[in-house]
Scaffold this active site. Structure first.
Site, PDB file in Angstrom:
ATOM      1  N   ASP A  56       0.822  -1.214   0.000  1.00 16.28           N
ATOM      2  CA  ASP A  56       0.000   0.000   0.000  1.00 16.28           C
ATOM      3  C   ASP A  56       0.857   1.265   0.000  1.00 16.28           C
ATOM      4  O   ASP A  56       1.930   1.292   0.590  1.00 16.28           O
ATOM      5  CB  ASP A  56      -0.888   0.033   1.252  1.00 16.28           C
ATOM      6  CG  ASP A  56      -2.144  -0.799   1.080  1.00 16.28           C
ATOM      7  OD1 ASP A  56      -2.198  -1.625   0.156  1.00 16.28           O
ATOM      8  OD2 ASP A  56      -3.076  -0.620   1.890  1.00 16.28           O
ATOM      9  N   ASP A  57       0.301   2.305  -0.600  1.00 18.59           N
ATOM     10  CA  ASP A  57       0.833   3.685  -0.614  1.00 18.59           C
ATOM     11  C   ASP A  57       1.911   3.879  -1.693  1.00 18.59           C
ATOM     12  O   ASP A  57       2.315   2.939  -2.342  1.00 18.59           O
ATOM     13  CB  ASP A  57       1.370   4.122   0.757  1.00 18.59           C
ATOM     14  CG  ASP A  57       0.296   4.046   1.843  1.00 18.59           C
ATOM     15  OD1 ASP A  57      -0.905   3.925   1.490  1.00 18.59           O
ATOM     16  OD2 ASP A  57       0.665   4.100   3.024  1.00 18.59           O
ATOM     17  N   HIS A 107      -5.729   3.191  -4.675  1.00 17.13           N
ATOM     18  CA  HIS A 107      -5.731   3.374  -3.210  1.00 17.13           C
ATOM     19  C   HIS A 107      -6.179   4.791  -2.858  1.00 17.13           C
ATOM     20  O   HIS A 107      -5.650   5.393  -1.937  1.00 17.13           O
ATOM     21  CB  HIS A 107      -4.331   3.068  -2.673  1.00 17.13           C
ATOM     22  CG  HIS A 107      -4.230   2.943  -1.180  1.00 17.13           C
ATOM     23  ND1 HIS A 107      -5.167   2.293  -0.408  1.00 17.13           N
ATOM     24  CD2 HIS A 107      -3.285   3.379  -0.299  1.00 17.13           C
ATOM     25  CE1 HIS A 107      -4.798   2.346   0.868  1.00 17.13           C
ATOM     26  NE2 HIS A 107      -3.667   3.009   0.958  1.00 17.13           N
ATOM     27  N   HIS A 111      -5.724   9.914  -0.111  1.00 20.91           N
ATOM     28  CA  HIS A 111      -5.458   9.102   1.080  1.00 20.91           C
ATOM     29  C   HIS A 111      -5.898   9.771   2.370  1.00 20.91           C
ATOM     30  O   HIS A 111      -5.119   9.933   3.313  1.00 20.91           O
ATOM     31  CB  HIS A 111      -3.966   8.747   1.143  1.00 20.91           C
ATOM     32  CG  HIS A 111      -3.693   7.502   1.953  1.00 20.91           C
ATOM     33  ND1 HIS A 111      -3.590   7.502   3.325  1.00 20.91           N
ATOM     34  CD2 HIS A 111      -3.534   6.209   1.582  1.00 20.91           C
ATOM     35  CE1 HIS A 111      -3.348   6.266   3.754  1.00 20.91           C
ATOM     36  NE2 HIS A 111      -3.317   5.465   2.703  1.00 20.91           N
ATOM     37  N   HIS A 200       3.331  -2.347   4.190  1.00 17.37           N
ATOM     38  CA  HIS A 200       3.674  -0.957   3.867  1.00 17.37           C
ATOM     39  C   HIS A 200       5.190  -0.875   3.739  1.00 17.37           C
ATOM     40  O   HIS A 200       5.888  -1.083   4.726  1.00 17.37           O
ATOM     41  CB  HIS A 200       3.208  -0.010   4.972  1.00 17.37           C
ATOM     42  CG  HIS A 200       1.732   0.222   4.978  1.00 17.37           C
ATOM     43  ND1 HIS A 200       0.854  -0.588   5.648  1.00 17.37           N
ATOM     44  CD2 HIS A 200       0.980   1.176   4.371  1.00 17.37           C
ATOM     45  CE1 HIS A 200      -0.383  -0.140   5.460  1.00 17.37           C
ATOM     46  NE2 HIS A 200      -0.340   0.931   4.693  1.00 17.37           N
TER      47      HIS A 200
HETATM   48 ZN   LIG Z   1      -2.618   3.539   2.677  1.00 19.12          ZN
END
Ligand SMILES: [Zn+2]
Length: 251
Positions: A56-57, A107, A111, A200
Site C-alpha cells: 500500500d501507498d 488506493h 489518502h 507498507h
Molecule cells: Zn494507505
C-alpha cells in the site's frame, strides 16, 4: 421526581444505544471481510500454495526499488495499491512496476479517511486515480480503502467505477517496534493458501518492512508458497474480476 427519573433513564438508554451504534459503525467501517455495498475479498479459497503480497501507498522510488529487487530475486509478482497524487508525481515508478509484471490497484487520490463526506468527493477520489492510471496504460480492477475505512458512500463509488474492493487476511505487525526477523516471522506464521498480505514498504519509516521482505520471500519459498498477483490468486479460487465490469457483475 419520578418523571425526572424516568426521562433520565430514557436519556441514558438513548445515549447507550447511540454509543453502541457508533462503536458498531466504527467496527463495520474497518471490517476486513464484509462491507455494506459491493463485494470485498480478504482471502481466496484455494488449496494451491499461493499468496498475494500487496503493497500500500506511494509509489516512492525508495519503496519501488527495494520491493522490485526483492520480488525479482524470487520471480515473485505482487499487487501495488497506489495513491493518485503520488502516481501523478512519479509516473516512472508505475511504468517500472508494470513492465516488471506487477499489478496496480487504486488506493484513492488523496489518502484521507473516507467517512462522512459527500458522494462527489468519493467519486473524485476513485475516478482521479483511475484516470491517472489509465493515462499510463493501466486499467485498474481493484480498490483498497485508505486505512481500510469505508462505509456506504466510498464503497458505492468503488462499485460504480467497476472496481472490486480487496482487503487482506494477514496484516503486517507494527513495523516500527519489531525487528525485520520478527516482522517476517509474524507474517509467515499467519499465512495460509489463498492469503492476501498487507505490507507498507514505501515510506521512510517502513524500513523494517523493506528489510523483512527478502526474509518473507525466502520463508514462503521454504514452505512451498508462491507469491502472485491478486488477479492470479482470484483465478486460482475460480474468481476472475474483469476490469470495468460494473457494479452488478464485478465477479
Ligand atoms: Zn494507505
Amino acid at each position: 421526581m419520578l418523571r425526572f427519573g424516568r426521562s433520565a433513564k430514557i436519556a441514558a438508554i438513548a445515549f447507550l444505544i447511540a454509543g453502541v451504534a457508533a462503536i458498531g459503525l466504527f467496527q463495520l467501517s474497518r471490517a476486513k471481510c464484509f462491507q455494506l455495498v459491493g463485494e470485498v475479498t480478504c482471502r481466496v479459497q484455494t488449496d494451491e500454495r499461493l499468496v498475494a503480497l500487496t503493497f500500500d501507498d506511494g509509489p516512492t522510488d525508495r519503496g519501488v526499488d527495494a520491493v522490485m529487487q526483492a520480488l525479482a530475486r524470487h520471480d515473485a509478482k505482487a499487487t501495488f495499491f497506489l495513491i493518485g497524487n503520488a502516481i501523478e508525481r512519479n509516473p516512472e515508478a508505475v511504468r517500472q512496476l508494470v513492465s516488471a509484471g506487477h499489478e496496480i490497484g487504486n488506493h484513492s487520490y488523496s489518502h484521507v479517511p473516507n467517512v462522512g463526506r459527500p458522494q462527489a468527493f468519493y467519486r473524485e477520489e476513485v475516478e482521479r486515480t483511475n484516470a491517472a492510471l489509465r493515462s499510463l496504460g493501466v486499467t485498474p480492477r481493484y480498490f483498497r480503502p485508505p486505512y481500510g475505512i469505508r462505509l456506504i458512500g466510498l464503497s458505492r463509488a468503488v462499485s460504480e467505477a467497476g472496481l472490486h474492493t480487496v482487503m487482506y487476511d494477514v496484516a503486517e505487525p507494527d513495523g516500527s517496534k519489531d525487528s525485520a526477523e520478527d516482522y517476517a516471522a509474524n507474517i509467515l506464521r499467519e499465512i495460509r493458501p489463498g492469503s492476501i498480505v498487507l505490507i507498507h514498504a514505501m515510506n521512510s519509516h517502513n524500513r523494517n518492512a523493506r528489510d523483512a521482505l527478502p526474509l518473507i520471500l525466502e520463508g514462503l519459498a521454504k514452505r512451498g508458497y508462491r507469491a502472485v498477483t491478486v488477479t492470479r490468486l482470484l483465478e486460482a479460487g475460480g474468481k476472475a474480476v474483469t476490469p470495468d465490469a460494473g457494479p452488478s457483475s464485478s465477479r
